[in-house]
Design a protein around this motif. Structure first.
Motif, short mmCIF file in Angstrom:
data_model
loop_
_atom_site.label_atom_id
_atom_site.label_comp_id
_atom_site.label_asym_id
_atom_site.label_seq_id
_atom_site.Cartn_x
_atom_site.Cartn_y
_atom_site.Cartn_z
N UNK A 1 8.70 3.57 5.53
CA UNK A 1 8.09 2.34 6.03
C UNK A 1 7.58 1.44 4.91
N UNK A 2 7.57 1.93 3.69
CA UNK A 2 7.08 1.14 2.55
C UNK A 2 8.22 0.28 2.03
N UNK A 3 8.44 -0.87 2.64
CA UNK A 3 9.60 -1.71 2.31
C UNK A 3 9.31 -2.72 1.21
N UNK A 4 8.04 -3.07 0.99
CA UNK A 4 7.69 -4.10 0.01
C UNK A 4 7.47 -3.50 -1.37
N UNK A 5 7.27 -4.38 -2.36
CA UNK A 5 7.10 -3.96 -3.75
C UNK A 5 5.66 -3.60 -4.06
N UNK A 6 5.48 -2.56 -4.85
CA UNK A 6 4.17 -2.17 -5.35
C UNK A 6 4.23 -2.10 -6.86
N UNK B 1 -9.98 21.36 0.75
CA UNK B 1 -10.51 21.33 -0.61
C UNK B 1 -9.42 21.38 -1.66
N UNK B 2 -8.20 21.77 -1.26
CA UNK B 2 -7.10 21.90 -2.20
C UNK B 2 -6.22 20.67 -2.26
N UNK B 3 -6.42 19.67 -1.39
CA UNK B 3 -5.58 18.49 -1.37
C UNK B 3 -6.36 17.27 -0.93
N UNK B 4 -5.96 16.12 -1.42
CA UNK B 4 -6.58 14.84 -1.06
C UNK B 4 -5.49 13.79 -0.95
N UNK B 5 -5.68 12.84 -0.07
CA UNK B 5 -4.72 11.75 0.12
C UNK B 5 -5.47 10.43 0.12
N UNK B 6 -4.96 9.45 -0.64
CA UNK B 6 -5.54 8.11 -0.69
C UNK B 6 -4.45 7.10 -0.37
N UNK B 7 -4.78 6.09 0.41
CA UNK B 7 -3.89 4.95 0.59
C UNK B 7 -4.33 3.88 -0.38
N UNK B 8 -3.57 3.71 -1.46
CA UNK B 8 -3.99 2.81 -2.54
C UNK B 8 -3.73 1.36 -2.13
N UNK B 9 -4.82 0.64 -1.94
CA UNK B 9 -4.77 -0.72 -1.42
C UNK B 9 -4.47 -1.74 -2.51
N UNK B 10 -4.05 -2.91 -2.10
CA UNK B 10 -3.79 -4.04 -2.98
C UNK B 10 -5.09 -4.43 -3.69
N UNK C 1 0.84 -1.18 0.00
CA UNK C 1 0.00 0.00 0.00
C UNK C 1 0.89 1.25 0.00
N UNK C 2 0.57 2.20 -0.88
CA UNK C 2 1.31 3.45 -0.95
C UNK C 2 0.35 4.63 -0.93
N UNK C 3 0.85 5.74 -0.43
CA UNK C 3 0.05 6.96 -0.35
C UNK C 3 0.07 7.67 -1.70
#
Length: 240
Positions: free
Chosen positions: A226-231, A194-203, A161-163
């Motif tokens: 902390x994102x050590x695995x492959x996406x 309203x000027x920004x959004x953040x999503x955690x893109x799931x598997x 999962x990545x932001x």
């Protein structure tokens, strides 16, 4: 290898009340919209395709030009497109265009995306692989002329999962450029909701950017320790 996907929707999910199976629509205003489905594919389908993509795609990590300087792109990439389309060129790099027939599972994936998004049409696919938290993509918009004035981009994610950050395009003033040099998280705190959004893109998730999103907004996948695995990420586009 060929896979036939059963994309999850509110109507077909084995658990219709599961939050992750519902599509979320975010109106960005002025004709821009984002659609996000956290669980687009089942976990079993997602892992099968992740393993295939990670092992069978001819990944490359090209040298690109950013702000006049040559550097190695901080992620692996591959490009698939229908025959006869104009060449894709970005940051001084022109990737080789593979055929859909070279990777049958990607043809199946294209069909699944089309079924999930009635009325949408895609004929090219840019694949990216992030092998750890240092792999990233900086702020940008997919506003190349070959995509037209209102490109629709469907992004399917697998693995870690990545932001995914989305914010309104800054002005060209020197003050805005100075702000854009700050870390992504610090910039977001300074912006209004309203000027920004953040999503955690799931598997196995699907995110779609529509309308004037590429004209008025920019997006990024920032570094995360902390994102050590492959996406692996697939972005389907329509080349005109």
């Amino acid at each position: 290898m060929s896979l036939r996907f059963k994309a999850i929707s509110e109507a077909t999910s084995p658990n219709p009340d599961e939050k992750n199976s519902k599509r979320q629509r975010i109106d960005l205003g002025n004709g821009s919209e984002v659609v996000y489905i956290p669980r687009f594919l089942t976990l079993d389908e997602s892992w099968k395709l992740f393993d295939y993509l990670n092992k069978e795609i001819p990944w490359t990590r090209p040298t690109i030009r950013v702000f006049g300087r040559s550097c190695v792109q901080p992620r692996d990439t591959c490009y698939v497109a229908s025959e006869g389309l104009p060449d894709l060129v970005y940051s001084g790099y022109q990737p080789h265009a593979y055929s859909w027939d070279d990777f049958p599972p990607l043809k199946d994936m294209l069909e699944a995306v089309h079924k999930a998004l009635p009325g949408s049409r895609f004929n090219s696919l840019l694949l990216n692989r992030y092998k750890g938290g240092n792999d990233n993509v900086g702020w940008h918009a997919d506003d190349e002329k070959l995509y037209g004035s209102t490109p629709e981009i469907a992004s399917v994610s697998f693995g870690c999962e990545r932001e995914f950050l989305l914010k309104k395009k800054p002005s060209k003033s020197s003050q805005e450029r100075k702000v854009d040099d700050e870390p992504a998280r610090k910039r977001l705190k300074k912006s209004s909701n309203s000027d920004q959004h953040s999503f955690t893109l799931k598997h196995g998730s699907l995110l779609v950017m529509r309308g004037y999103t590429q004209r008025d907004w920019i997006h990024s996948v920032p570094k995360r320790q902390k994102a050590e695995a492959t996406r692996v990420n697939l972005t389907f586009r329509l080349v005109l």
